[in-house]
Every structure is written in C-alpha cells, then in structure tokens.
Design a protein around this motif. Structure first.
Motif, short mmCIF file in Angstrom:
data_model
loop_
_atom_site.label_atom_id
_atom_site.label_comp_id
_atom_site.label_asym_id
_atom_site.label_seq_id
_atom_site.Cartn_x
_atom_site.Cartn_y
_atom_site.Cartn_z
N MET A 1 3.47 -1.23 3.78
CA MET A 1 3.79 0.02 2.95
C MET A 1 4.81 0.89 3.78
O MET A 1 5.82 1.28 3.54
CB MET A 1 2.59 0.63 3.05
CG MET A 1 2.54 1.59 2.00
SD MET A 1 2.68 0.93 0.40
CE MET A 1 2.17 2.23 -0.72
N LYS A 2 4.58 0.97 5.22
CA LYS A 2 5.35 1.85 6.07
C LYS A 2 6.73 0.97 6.10
O LYS A 2 7.64 1.60 6.28
CB LYS A 2 4.74 1.77 7.39
CG LYS A 2 3.73 2.69 7.65
CD LYS A 2 3.08 2.90 9.03
CE LYS A 2 2.02 3.90 9.05
NZ LYS A 2 1.59 4.05 10.55
N ASP A 3 6.68 -0.25 6.17
CA ASP A 3 7.95 -0.84 6.08
C ASP A 3 8.72 -0.68 4.89
O ASP A 3 10.13 -0.48 5.07
CB ASP A 3 7.74 -2.55 6.31
CG ASP A 3 7.41 -2.69 7.79
OD1 ASP A 3 7.63 -1.94 8.55
OD2 ASP A 3 6.92 -3.79 7.91
N ALA A 4 8.06 -0.41 3.90
CA ALA A 4 8.85 -0.46 2.63
C ALA A 4 9.17 1.12 2.33
O ALA A 4 10.43 1.22 1.95
CB ALA A 4 7.71 -0.86 1.26
N LEU A 5 8.52 1.83 2.88
CA LEU A 5 9.11 3.17 2.86
C LEU A 5 10.19 3.34 3.82
O LEU A 5 11.34 4.15 3.34
CB LEU A 5 7.98 4.14 3.37
CG LEU A 5 8.28 5.78 3.40
CD1 LEU A 5 8.37 6.18 1.91
CD2 LEU A 5 6.88 6.39 4.04
N TRP A 6 10.00 2.80 5.09
CA TRP A 6 11.22 2.72 5.88
C TRP A 6 12.52 2.31 5.41
O TRP A 6 13.63 2.79 5.62
CB TRP A 6 10.97 2.23 7.35
CG TRP A 6 11.79 2.04 8.51
CD1 TRP A 6 12.27 3.30 9.18
CD2 TRP A 6 12.83 1.13 8.62
NE1 TRP A 6 13.27 2.79 9.93
CE2 TRP A 6 13.68 1.80 9.70
CE3 TRP A 6 12.98 -0.23 8.08
CZ2 TRP A 6 14.75 0.72 10.17
CZ3 TRP A 6 14.07 -0.75 8.51
CH2 TRP A 6 14.82 -0.16 9.65
#
Length: 92
Positions: A1-6
């Motif tokens: 999720m963090k990677d997608a937000l980034w």
C-alpha cells in the motif's frame, strides 16, 4: 500500500512537471512572430517609381497625339495644294 501511495505521489509530480512543459510550449506556439515593420524608404521608392511611370505614359500618349495631329495637318495641306493645282489647271 505504501509503495502504491508512493507511486501515485511520484506520478502526480511527473504530471505536474509535464503540464508545466505543455503550458510553456503552448505559450511559444500561441505567441505570433512579430511582423516586419514596413520600410518607409521602399514604400517611397515604389510610389515615386509608379508616379514616374504614369507621367511617362501620359507624356508618350501626348506625343502620339501631337504626331497624329501633325500627320493630319500634312494630309490636309496636301489635299488643299492638290485642289489649288487642279483649279489652276482648269482655269488655264
């Protein structure tokens, strides 16, 4: 999720940068190039050349009329001279 937000945040930055470049390109395209300023000396030279050509044309037309009048006068004088000669010959 963090990677997608980034990734989404990174894409937003890239899209913003691309929009800036597109706006710069649009301004460059929309801004018309400056038209060259008319050359006053060239315009005067053209005007004078045109006026000179018109004056010369009128001069030549008048010369033609003068020569036509001279030719007509010569023809009339010849006719009168022949008529006098004929009358003088008839009298004799």
């Amino acid at each position: 999720m963090k990677d997608a937000l980034w990734e989404v945040q990174l894409l937003r930055k890239e899209v913003a940068a691309l929009r800036g470049e597109v706006d710069q390109m649009r301004k460059a395209i929309i801004t018309p190039p400056k038209a060259p300023t008319p050359d006053a000396k060239g315009a005067d030279a053209h005007r004078l050349a045109t006026e000179t050509a018109d004056a010369l044309d009128r001069l030549l037309q008048n010369e033609m009329l003068v020569w036509q009048a001279i030719d007509a006068l010569r023809a009339e004088l010849r006719t009168e001279s022949r008529a006098r000669e004929t009358v003088a010959a008839d009298v004799e």
